[in-house]
Design an enzyme around this catalytic site. Structure first.
Site: not given
Length: 841
Positions: A528-529, A531, A536, A550, A647
């Site tokens: 999904l992504g 970072g 994730v 995650k 954050d």
């Protein structure tokens, strides 16, 4: 006899102009007066007199005829308006189109061509939006056309670029302002280097470059390739160097506009919503700014954890001071060859930079007779050659031509998709870091060395997949015959882990095998992504429940303490605007958190995406702002714990099916006691652009630190741009831009163009006001989230006047004693004090 001649002449004119001549044509005897409208034969475009917004001056213009709002695509008398309604556009005795007033000799505008009027001299508005003038029976032989003299709009069929025979250079120029169509400060033009390229300039200064033509599109506009609506074409021959485009469906209205604020914008008319939708724009972030990373640097807008600039292979920042400049967002000095590099020695080679916008071709040379391999050899033999690329990728590597760079390589950029391959010259030592040189071998030898092992590996892989699928189907069948998911959960292998987190935490403990099956062994298709913390993945449990996993990177700044922190914190938090944690998994080096799955991903995937931004209308954006405020209010005041998130940013706000916001990622969060208001840390971690000045510079954080981040986020939601990637001449970031507009009572100009005019101006101004209050320099001047929630829900509330907000990148020379960074060293600042190197995520 005389009467018969008149009838014959009338019949002749009728045959030339057709039945609709009175609708779309200006003749010697049929002018257009102020108030008259000329309509093209297909009724797509109209011509007439108009007045811009907030102006009484009169101009002759062409606009779309069939849509509700008047969008002028061409203006005749841009710099000479008529101050009353007595204007007339007519064909005069010289065969020219002229604009004048009744009974006055002064001419405001003219086509200014040589010729003599005759019975067929006329001007006609075509259905393409082109106003053409002809002086013969051949209506395709134009003596003048409006497409040769564009204003601020680029429409299908129009050309940009140079007519080599006449010297005519067609340039798109912005209006001075929305109320003044005179020639503005910004221009879009084709620069005729060895490889012509399109650039956007302010005066003589380049602010954005589309790159060189690749045969399929410009290397700096990936969306131009395979566009289902727009089909561009570029011609470079001895007659002309021009760009034009057509659309696959004439019923689809699309246009490009150079705005008075310096943006090149593509719009598409949405018939259902009756408005223009912003499809694409440039420059949209710092990477789009011309030569943002300096000579021999390149910009990567998808870098998630660090500054977006980097040096090309074989290069390094100009100096230690330049490296420091990069950390504070100022990389214009660029890069230089690495110390000890010896170019033009035995062993030189090339490293590929994929998906690149090629450097500025003003220092390049082109040879269209060479292929890619010959280009490499030619560049390698020339010690002044810094890199090379294929000139036309549409023709393939053997016939695509060669571009070689012989000076500074400026304005290079990379994309996740699009662009083309660019090859940078490096020495033998640098080349060894990327790949080992292989001697030339026969096709048969290469097949034996590479082909046979690949076939064998493929065979083994097929066997593995076969047994894996059989095992997976068996597990699924077991689940359908009474498999109990919770009974299959295993205790963590680390005995102290559950104790550290707390046995009273009501969370499931997932074993690694369950996670592997749910994500199909962390398949890229389920990703999904990504970072600074890791990746994730989407997963599906055997009972059909969708989850988000995650998976923390082993090299992530979010270590074991942050992992425990996030589990303990979220397990105790229950709020509709906070993401729900379902469980966790810990297995040797693997640390994973299992969340509820939210199908719409992060807020950043909407507000910073030109193609999806229009899905969030103002009503939904206002609801998202209010939802985030409620979530922070719960963390700061209403939960059992006082929690500082530390954050908060767009990517850490997830959206559920109904686009309701949920705050996520509590790895950096801090728990405060009931009587605590502020704390200090020596390890400053967070995200550039969202950190409050006292936290970034001194390590001090409090609830007011989250308030600052919330203020930045509010401005990004309204403006559709990232704070730390904002490109504007007078402003270092989005905060500064908003403040400048606020002082000039022009705050509404910051609103995302995808919203058009469909927003509540009062609510937008309220949110901007609250956002500015939240980003005040001093923490004591910022409101609490209780105050923020009250202000956002009370339209008539009296808000205090804000002071100048904080601009983080201007505050690196405070001259204070700053905390040292964990695991890092201090670097010199402009006043020889030390600053903390921020741990960006």
């Amino acid at each position: 006899m005389f009467q018969e001649r008149r009838i014959l002449v009338s019949l002749l004119i009728f045959l030339v102009f057709g039945f609709c001549a009175c609708i779309d044509t200006i003749t010697l005897t049929r002018p257009v007066k102020d108030g008259d409208i000329l309509v093209s034969i297909g009724e797509t475009f109209a011509l007439g007199f108009f007045s811009p917004v907030n102006s009484s001056d009169r101009y002759v213009g062409i606009w779309y005829n069939k849509i509700s709002e008047q969008n002028v695509v061409w203006v005749a008398n841009r710099d000479r308006p008529i101050t009353n309604s007595s204007g007339i556009l007519s064909v005069d005795e010289t065969g020219n189109l002229i604009l004048h007033e009744i009974n006055q000799s002064f001419v405001f505008w003219s086509t200014n061509i040589s010729g003599v009027a005759n019975a067929v001299s006329a001007a006609q508005l075509l259905d393409s939006g082109n106003l053409v003038l002809f002086q013969s029976f051949n209506k395709n032989a134009y003596s003048w056309q409006s497409f040769d003299h564009p204003s601020n709009t680029f429409i299908p069929g129009m050309k940009i670029g140079l007519d080599r025979k006449t010297g005519l250079n067609r340039v798109i120029t912005s209006w001075k302002s929305t109320g003044n169509p005179s020639v503005g400060d910004y221009s879009l033009k084709i620069v005729f280097d060895s490889s012509p390229q399109m650039i956007l300039v302010k005066g003589m200064t380049a602010i954005w470059r589309a790159g060189s033509w690749t045969g399929l599109g410009f290397s700096g506009i990936p969306l131009m390739v395979n566009d289902p609506i727009m089909h561009p074409a570029f011609i470079n021959n001895d007659k002309e160097v021009v760009l034009f485009y057509h659309v696959s469906n004439s019923s689809i209205l699309t246009r490009f506009v150079v705005t008075d604020s310096g943006t090149f914008l593509r719009l598409i008319w949405n018939e259902a919503d009756n408005k223009w939708i912003g499809f694409w724009s440039a420059p949209k972030d710092q990477c789009d700014g011309y030569n943002h990373c300096g000579p021999f640097g390149f910009c990567d807008p998808n870098k998630s954890a660090t500054f977006e600039c980097d040096c090309l292979p074989g290069y390094e920042p100009q100096s230690l001071q330049s490296r420091q400049d990069w950390y504070i967002g100022d990389a214009y000095k660029g890069c230089k060859r690495k110390v000890g590099t010896q170019i033009c020695k035995t062993g030189d080679g090339f490293v590929e930079l994929a998906n690149a916008k090629l450097p500025d071709t003003s220092t390049a040379r082109v040879n269209m007779t060479l292929g890619l391999k010959a280009c490499e050899g030619l560049c390698l033999r020339d010690c002044t050659c810094m890199g090379y690329a294929l000139a036309d990728i549409s023709k393939g590597p053997n016939d695509g031509g060669c571009i070689k760079w012989h000076g500074d390589m400026n304005d290079t950029m990379t994309f996740s998709n699009g662009g083309q391959s660019f090859y940078i010259r490096v020495d033998a030592n640098e080349l060894a870091k990327y790949s080992s040189k292989r001697p030339n071998k026969s096709h048969k030898t290469r097949f034996l060395e590479f082909g046979m092992p690949m076939i064998a590996a493929g065979f083994v892989l097929c066997i593995f997949i076969y047994y894996y699928v059989r095992k997976k189907n068996a597990n699924r069948n077991e689940g359908e015959t009474g498999f109990n998911f919770k009974n299959n959960l295993k205790t963590l292998e680390e005995p102290n882990m559950e104790k550290d987190i707390g046995k009273n935490v009501d969370l499931d403990v997932f074993d690694l095998g369950t996670i592997v099956v749910a994500t199909d062994n962390f398949s890229p298709l389920n990703k999904l992504g990504e970072g600074g913390f890791g990746s994730v993945y989407k997963g599906t449990l055997l009972n059909g429940q969708e989850i988000a996993i995650k998976r923390l990177s082993q090299s992530s700044d979010q270590g074991m303490q942050e992992f425990k922190n996030e589990v303990k914190l979220i397990a105790k938090l229950q709020h509709r605007n906070l993401v729900r944690l379902l469980g966790y998994c810990f297995h040797k080096e693997e640390k994973m958190l299992v969340y509820e799955y939210l199908p719409n991903k992060g807020l950043d995937s909407f507000i910073f995406d030109q193609e999806r931004a229009f899905l969030l209308d103002w009503k939904k954006r206002f609801q998202i702002i209010q939802g985030i405020a409620r979530g922070l209010l719960y963390l700061h005041h209403d939960s059992r714990l006082k929690i500082i998130h530390r954050d908060l940013k767009a990517s850490n706000v997830l959206l559920d099916t109904n686009l309701n916001p949920k705050i996520s990622d509590f790895g950096l969060a801090n728990i405060f006691g009931a009587d605590e208001d502020e704390a200090k840390t020596r390890r400053v971690v967070g995200t550039y652009g969202y950190m409050s000045p006292e936290y970034a510079m001194e390590g001090l954080f409090s609830v007011k630190s989250d308030v600052f981040s919330f203020g930045v986020l509010v401005m990004e939601i309204i403006g559709g741009r990232k704070n730390n990637s904002f490109y504007k001449e007078k402003s270092l970031n989005l905060i500064g831009h908003v403040w400048d507009l606020w002082k000039q009572d022009k705050a509404l100009e910051v609103v995302d163009s995808s919203l058009g005019d469909s927003f509540d101006a009062h609510e937008v101004l309220l949110c901007i006001h609250v956002g500015i209050l939240c980003v005040q320099e001093l923490a004591s001047d910022r409101p609490t989230m209780t105050d923020v929630a009250f202000m956002l829900s009370n339209r008539e509330a009296m808000l205090p006047s804000p002071n100048q907000p904080a601009f983080i990148f201007r505050q690196l020379n405070y001259g204070r004693d700053l905390p040292s960074a964990s695991g890092s060293c201090g670097v010199g600042s402009v006043d020889n004090e030390t600053i903390t190197i921020l741990h960006a995520r």
